[in-house]
Design an enzyme around this catalytic site. Structure first.
Site, PDB file in Angstrom:
ATOM      1  N   ALA A  50       0.798  -1.230   0.000  1.00 37.47           N
ATOM      2  CA  ALA A  50       0.000   0.000   0.000  1.00 37.47           C
ATOM      3  C   ALA A  50       0.840   1.295   0.000  1.00 37.47           C
ATOM      4  O   ALA A  50       0.619   2.178  -0.847  1.00 37.47           O
ATOM      5  CB  ALA A  50      -0.989  -0.026   1.164  1.00 37.47           C
ATOM      6  N   ASP A 242      -3.557  -2.860   4.172  1.00 35.76           N
ATOM      7  CA  ASP A 242      -3.868  -2.080   2.969  1.00 35.76           C
ATOM      8  C   ASP A 242      -4.856  -0.973   3.258  1.00 35.76           C
ATOM      9  O   ASP A 242      -4.892   0.049   2.566  1.00 35.76           O
ATOM     10  CB  ASP A 242      -4.414  -2.981   1.869  1.00 35.76           C
ATOM     11  CG  ASP A 242      -3.270  -3.526   1.053  1.00 35.76           C
ATOM     12  OD1 ASP A 242      -2.564  -4.407   1.573  1.00 35.76           O
ATOM     13  OD2 ASP A 242      -3.055  -3.031  -0.063  1.00 35.76           O
ATOM     14  N   LYS A 253      -3.540  -8.611   3.023  1.00 34.34           N
ATOM     15  CA  LYS A 253      -3.432  -9.713   2.061  1.00 34.34           C
ATOM     16  C   LYS A 253      -4.255 -10.925   2.488  1.00 34.34           C
ATOM     17  O   LYS A 253      -4.272 -11.288   3.659  1.00 34.34           O
ATOM     18  CB  LYS A 253      -1.949 -10.096   1.933  1.00 34.34           C
ATOM     19  CG  LYS A 253      -1.627 -11.219   0.980  1.00 34.34           C
ATOM     20  CD  LYS A 253      -2.166 -11.022  -0.409  1.00 34.34           C
ATOM     21  CE  LYS A 253      -1.698  -9.739  -1.060  1.00 34.34           C
ATOM     22  NZ  LYS A 253      -2.452  -9.450  -2.312  1.00 34.34           N
TER      23      LYS A 253
HETATM   24  O1  MRU Z   1      -1.084  -7.303  -3.233  1.00 32.88           O
HETATM   25  P1  MRU Z   1       0.018  -6.608  -2.490  1.00 32.88           P
HETATM   26  O2  MRU Z   1       1.330  -7.287  -2.609  1.00 32.88           O
HETATM   27  O3  MRU Z   1       0.079  -5.146  -2.838  1.00 32.88           O
HETATM   28  O4  MRU Z   1      -0.428  -6.697  -0.978  1.00 32.88           O
HETATM   29  C1  MRU Z   1       0.387  -6.097  -0.010  1.00 32.88           C
HETATM   30  C2  MRU Z   1      -0.070  -6.320   1.375  1.00 32.88           C
HETATM   31  O5  MRU Z   1      -1.058  -6.974   1.626  1.00 32.88           O
HETATM   32  C3  MRU Z   1       0.714  -5.633   2.448  1.00 32.88           C
HETATM   33  O6  MRU Z   1       0.646  -6.357   3.628  1.00 32.88           O
HETATM   34  C4  MRU Z   1       0.158  -4.234   2.699  1.00 32.88           C
HETATM   35  O7  MRU Z   1       0.014  -3.520   1.498  1.00 32.88           O
HETATM   36  C5  MRU Z   1       0.999  -3.472   3.619  1.00 32.88           C
HETATM   37  S1  MRU Z   1       2.542  -3.023   2.909  1.00 32.88           S
HETATM   38  C6  MRU Z   1       3.418  -2.121   4.035  1.00 32.88           C
END
Ligand code: MRU
Length: 352
Positions: A50, A242, A253
């Site tokens: 994110a 996110d 995720k």
């Molecule tokens: O699909 P992604 O790889 O963008 O998902 C990322 C995540 O789920 C992370 O845990 C989240 O964005 C936090 S990143 C500091």
């Protein structure tokens, strides 16, 4: 922390991004000059996580300003609005995307309407703002790390999911920022990284960046945490987010919710580390968080290999929502919401 690689950077030629699709096999940097290229890079997970998505989107707006042929401020603003609209269509769950686009919009409005800037000043101002967003993101991650230190005793065995590290941010990381801060404070910590199907951010990315920093990491498959918790091999869970709703519900995720349920059953603390820009105060609870659906291929294929018979449907939500009641604490750059409630989350908001 290693300094011989970076997630993304501004350059005069374009936004330079480490292509995360190729890790750990290949370290390739792409230079993306157009808004469309940057939007596609976000959609295709060249850059993901994110906060990193937010930084990339901000740079996308700055690129839109640089490449625009507009001679009048009003025409440039039209181009910026079009760029913002395109970038906003890339990934719906990561609220940092919308946060960064809004911050860029405030910046061009302030410059154009407030300061009466011309086209050249507007361009320079937006480039400076995008670079600032990136720099501040790294500072924020370091503050999250410092705030989370009290949660990570010496010797902790930390389970994490996906990648909430330097690769998911401007640098340093959120969940992995806490791990890095603990390591820098001289604590001996080890990380268990869920592989994180379908895109394998844990196996590929978390393992890669921790290994580069010399932080001990062991990769496990997504069906191992329950057993390892029962065997007493996990001291705490630390993940990123996110989007966090105003009541502390956490979208992260897919698979995060399952871990939180397991942690509760085994009496293991479950922590979420995220910047304030991930908290969506306008969204009351997790039910209102949009959950991104990705394509069949990410689930049905790995590399060139097809795993699922043609014609058999697959499901592909990219995120799930963990109810606040399963979260022990949310760690931000302004301290902890412990436990997360409407009041404790609200107390973190900057007063304006
Ligand atoms: O699909 P992604 O790889 O963008 O998902 C990322 C995540 O789920 C992370 O845990 C989240 O964005 C936090 S990143 C500091």
């Amino acid at each position: 922390m290693a300094t011989d690689w970076f997630t993304l950077r501004w350059s005069d030629e374009g936004v330079v991004m480490l292509d995360q699709r190729l890790l750990p096999g290949q370290e390739l940097y792409l230079t993306l000059g157009s808004v469309e290229e940057i939007a596609r890079a976000i959609e295709d997970l060249v850059v993901r996580g994110a906060p990193a998505i937010g930084c990339a989107a901000a740079m996308g707006i700055a690129r839109a300003a640089v490449v625009s042929e507009a001679k009048q401020v009003a025409d440039l603003v039209d181009d910026l609005e079009a760029a913002s609209e395109r970038l906003a269509r890339t990934r719906p769950t990561a609220v940092n995307l919308f946060w960064a686009l809004e911050r860029m919009r405030e910046s061009w409005r302030g410059l154009a309407d407030g300061a009466g800037a011309g086209v050249a000043e507007l361009r320079a101002g937006l480039v400076a703002e995008a670079r600032r967003i990136l720099d501040q993101d790294v500072e924020t991650c370091r503050a999250i790390g410092a705030a989370g230190l009290e949660l990570v005793p010496d010797g902790s065995r930390i389970l994490t999911h996906c990648n909430a590290g330097a690769l998911a941010t401007g640098g340093y990381g959120t969940a992995l920022g806490v791990v890095r801060a603990a390591t820098e404070a001289g604590r001996s910590v080890t990380v268990l990284a869920d592989e994180t199907r379908p895109f394998l951010q844990g196996a590929r990315l978390t393992a890669w960046e921790l290994d580069r920093d010399g932080i001990p990491v062991t990769v496990i498959t997504d069906n191992m945490p329950a057993w390892l918790m029962q065997c007493g091999e996990v001291d705490l869970v630390m993940v990123g987010a996110d989007r966090i709703a105003a009541n502390g519900d956490v979208a992260n995720k897919i698979g995060t919710y399952g871990l939180a349920v397991l942690a509760k059953e085994h009496g293991i603390p479950f922590y979420v580390a995220a910047p304030l820009s991930t908290i969506d105060f306008a969204t009351a609870n997790g039910d209102a968080i949009p959950i991104e659906e990705r394509g069949r291929r990410e689930v049905a294929e790995i590399g060139a290999r097809t795993l699922v018979p043609e014609g058999v449907p697959v499901r592909h939500p990219a995120f799930d929502v963990t109810p606040a009641r399963l979260v022990t604490a949310i760690v931000t750059e302004r301290g902890l919401a412990r436990p997360p409630t409407v009041a404790s989350v609200r107390a973190l908001a900057p007063s304006d």
